[in-house]
Design a protein around this motif. Structure first.
Motif, PDB file in Angstrom:
ATOM      1  N   VAL A 193       0.885  -1.246   0.097  1.00  0.00           N
ATOM      2  CA  VAL A 193      -0.073   0.079  -0.020  1.00  0.00           C
ATOM      3  C   VAL A 193       0.868   1.235   0.095  1.00  0.00           C
ATOM      4  O   VAL A 193       1.442   1.824   1.100  1.00  0.00           O
ATOM      5  N   PRO A 194       1.125   1.984  -1.248  1.00  0.00           N
ATOM      6  CA  PRO A 194       1.757   3.081  -1.338  1.00  0.00           C
ATOM      7  C   PRO A 194       1.424   4.326  -0.323  1.00  0.00           C
ATOM      8  O   PRO A 194       0.385   4.728  -0.319  1.00  0.00           O
ATOM      9  N   ARG A 195       2.501   4.843   0.303  1.00  0.00           N
ATOM     10  CA  ARG A 195       1.785   6.064   1.115  1.00  0.00           C
ATOM     11  C   ARG A 195       2.672   7.560   0.720  1.00  0.00           C
ATOM     12  O   ARG A 195       2.250   8.656   0.985  1.00  0.00           O
ATOM     13  N   ASP A 196       3.763   7.267  -0.047  1.00  0.00           N
ATOM     14  CA  ASP A 196       4.326   8.373  -0.408  1.00  0.00           C
ATOM     15  C   ASP A 196       5.341   8.226  -1.763  1.00  0.00           C
ATOM     16  O   ASP A 196       5.950   7.158  -1.784  1.00  0.00           O
ATOM     17  N   ALA A 197       5.108   9.191  -2.895  1.00  0.00           N
ATOM     18  CA  ALA A 197       5.825   8.831  -3.929  1.00  0.00           C
ATOM     19  C   ALA A 197       6.868   9.963  -4.250  1.00  0.00           C
ATOM     20  O   ALA A 197       6.308  11.134  -3.998  1.00  0.00           O
ATOM     21  N   ARG A 198       7.862   9.757  -4.849  1.00  0.00           N
ATOM     22  CA  ARG A 198       8.863  10.843  -5.002  1.00  0.00           C
ATOM     23  C   ARG A 198       9.329  10.579  -6.594  1.00  0.00           C
ATOM     24  O   ARG A 198       9.609   9.093  -6.885  1.00  0.00           O
ATOM     25  N   ILE A 199      10.000  11.490  -7.165  1.00  0.00           N
ATOM     26  CA  ILE A 199      10.392  11.444  -8.359  1.00  0.00           C
ATOM     27  C   ILE A 199      12.015  11.770  -8.300  1.00  0.00           C
ATOM     28  O   ILE A 199      12.288  13.050  -7.923  1.00  0.00           O
ATOM     29  N   ASP A 200      12.589  11.213  -9.088  1.00  0.00           N
ATOM     30  CA  ASP A 200      14.135  11.628  -9.253  1.00  0.00           C
ATOM     31  C   ASP A 200      14.131  13.082 -10.183  1.00  0.00           C
ATOM     32  O   ASP A 200      13.589  12.928 -11.300  1.00  0.00           O
ATOM     33  N   ASP A 201      14.564  14.040  -9.690  1.00  0.00           N
ATOM     34  CA  ASP A 201      14.639  15.443 -10.337  1.00  0.00           C
ATOM     35  C   ASP A 201      15.749  15.461 -11.508  1.00  0.00           C
ATOM     36  O   ASP A 201      15.884  16.533 -12.264  1.00  0.00           O
ATOM     37  N   GLY A 202      16.331  14.347 -11.617  1.00  0.00           N
ATOM     38  CA  GLY A 202      17.388  14.452 -12.796  1.00  0.00           C
ATOM     39  C   GLY A 202      18.831  14.593 -12.157  1.00  0.00           C
ATOM     40  O   GLY A 202      19.901  14.182 -12.903  1.00  0.00           O
ATOM     41  N   SER A 203      18.916  14.910 -10.904  1.00  0.00           N
ATOM     42  CA  SER A 203      20.201  15.226 -10.367  1.00  0.00           C
ATOM     43  C   SER A 203      20.401  13.983  -9.458  1.00  0.00           C
ATOM     44  O   SER A 203      21.692  14.237  -8.728  1.00  0.00           O
ATOM     45  N   GLY A 204      19.401  13.069  -9.229  1.00  0.00           N
ATOM     46  CA  GLY A 204      19.652  12.074  -8.240  1.00  0.00           C
ATOM     47  C   GLY A 204      18.932  12.118  -7.039  1.00  0.00           C
ATOM     48  O   GLY A 204      18.943  11.472  -5.963  1.00  0.00           O
ATOM     49  N   LYS A 205      18.366  13.458  -6.612  1.00  0.00           N
ATOM     50  CA  LYS A 205      17.755  13.734  -5.583  1.00  0.00           C
ATOM     51  C   LYS A 205      16.062  13.423  -5.879  1.00  0.00           C
ATOM     52  O   LYS A 205      15.526  13.420  -6.871  1.00  0.00           O
ATOM     53  N   ARG A 206      15.389  12.958  -4.795  1.00  0.00           N
ATOM     54  CA  ARG A 206      14.105  12.596  -4.942  1.00  0.00           C
ATOM     55  C   ARG A 206      13.136  13.609  -4.419  1.00  0.00           C
ATOM     56  O   ARG A 206      13.410  14.124  -3.006  1.00  0.00           O
ATOM     57  N   ARG A 207      12.201  14.000  -5.180  1.00  0.00           N
ATOM     58  CA  ARG A 207      11.536  15.252  -4.788  1.00  0.00           C
ATOM     59  C   ARG A 207      10.081  14.746  -4.554  1.00  0.00           C
ATOM     60  O   ARG A 207       9.589  14.206  -5.273  1.00  0.00           O
ATOM     61  N   PRO A 208       9.204  15.456  -3.613  1.00  0.00           N
ATOM     62  CA  PRO A 208       7.978  15.138  -3.526  1.00  0.00           C
ATOM     63  C   PRO A 208       7.299  15.799  -4.703  1.00  0.00           C
ATOM     64  O   PRO A 208       7.735  16.663  -5.215  1.00  0.00           O
ATOM     65  N   LEU A 209       5.957  15.342  -4.847  1.00  0.00           N
ATOM     66  CA  LEU A 209       5.215  15.871  -5.878  1.00  0.00           C
ATOM     67  C   LEU A 209       3.919  16.344  -5.288  1.00  0.00           C
ATOM     68  O   LEU A 209       3.500  16.234  -4.365  1.00  0.00           O
TER      69      LEU A 209
END
Length: 266
Positions: A193-209
């Motif tokens: 059950v997913p609770r939080d999703a983040r995306i790689d901003d291209g620099s290796g850092k995971r950013r909230p959405l």
């Protein structure tokens, strides 16, 4: 005196060699029995614990036997690793090493199944290159500090995981998405059950959405797997992330192997 000591050492060496040799024969016999009972294409790995082996063999009572089989098909899963710890095993040596039928009785057993990324990814349309990572309290706190919901800190990390996979994101192309998820068992069904999703901003850092993107990606990583009846009729009691897999652990008791069938007294 020197010759006597040498003779004693040689005798001990012969006894140890005989013990290990007999154990190897018994392990091979148990392996063949497990292959037939579980309908495996190959013999699983079997290890009879405890030394000396011969004292256990004479009585026909074994304290602990470990069974491991890789790439097993269970339901719609194709590459499950199965591990079983059999305790209180009754197996007469004459039956094990003979050519006739064998009967093995097990007081209780703990079974472990590991579902790897190759099986998981088939349940996640639109997601590729999946991996499973453990997560701890510090990671949950960091996710909140970086814009996540405060409720993330209430998650028990022993029953949670981070799923990472590659997704084709509109306007951004293929990006690595990281999802913090709660792991649940509903009977025999596995639920992620997913609770939080983040995306790689291209620099290796995971950013909230933003909320809309967050919801869409969480749905992509929601997972339900029903493997059906598990080997040894194990009843699942725990689901966790372990060594890059989803690991199910369960117990059963009063097993009887032999005569072409497996029964359980539970």
């Amino acid at each position: 005196m020197k010759r006597f000591l040498i003779a004693v050492v040689v005798l001990i060496g012969l006894l140890v060699a005989a013990d290990y040799g007999a154990a190897a024969l018994a392990e091979s016999a148990v392996s063949r029995q497990m292959r037939d009972q579980l309908n495996l294409s190959d013999d699983p790995s079997v290890r009879i614990n405890g030394f000396p082996f011969l004292t256990q063999a004479i009585s026909g009572d074994y304290r602990s036997i470990e069974v491991t089989a890789d790439r097993i098909q269970i339901g719609e899963l194709d590459e499950v690793q199965v591990r079983a710890q059999l305790r209180g095993v009754e197996a007469p040596l004459g039956e094990l090493l003979g050519s006739g039928s064998r009967t093995i009785r097990v007081r209780d057993a703990e079974g472990t199944l590991r579902i790897g990324p190759d099986d998981i990814v088939r349940y996640l349309p639109g997601v590729t290159k999946v991996r499973v990572e453990n997560i701890d309290e510090n990671a949950l706190k960091a996710a909140v500090e970086d814009g996540g919901e405060p409720s993330l800190t209430a998650i028990d990390p022993d029953y949670a995981a981070r799923l990472v996979g590659t997704v084709d994101v509109p306007l951004l192309g293929k990006r690595e998405v990281s999802v913090i998820a709660v792991l649940r068992l509903a009977g025999r069904q596995i639920q992620v059950v997913p609770r939080d999703a983040r995306i790689d901003d291209g620099s290796g850092k995971r950013r909230p959405l933003p909320a809309a993107a967050q919801s869409a990606l969480q749905k992509m990583f929601a997972l339900r797997i029903d493997p059906g009846t598990l080997p040894f009729d194990v009843v699942p009691t725990r689901l966790r992330a372990r060594d890059g897999t989803l690991e199910i652990t369960g117990t059963t008791s009063n097993l009887v192997f032999g005569a072409g069938e497996t029964t359980t007294g539970r």
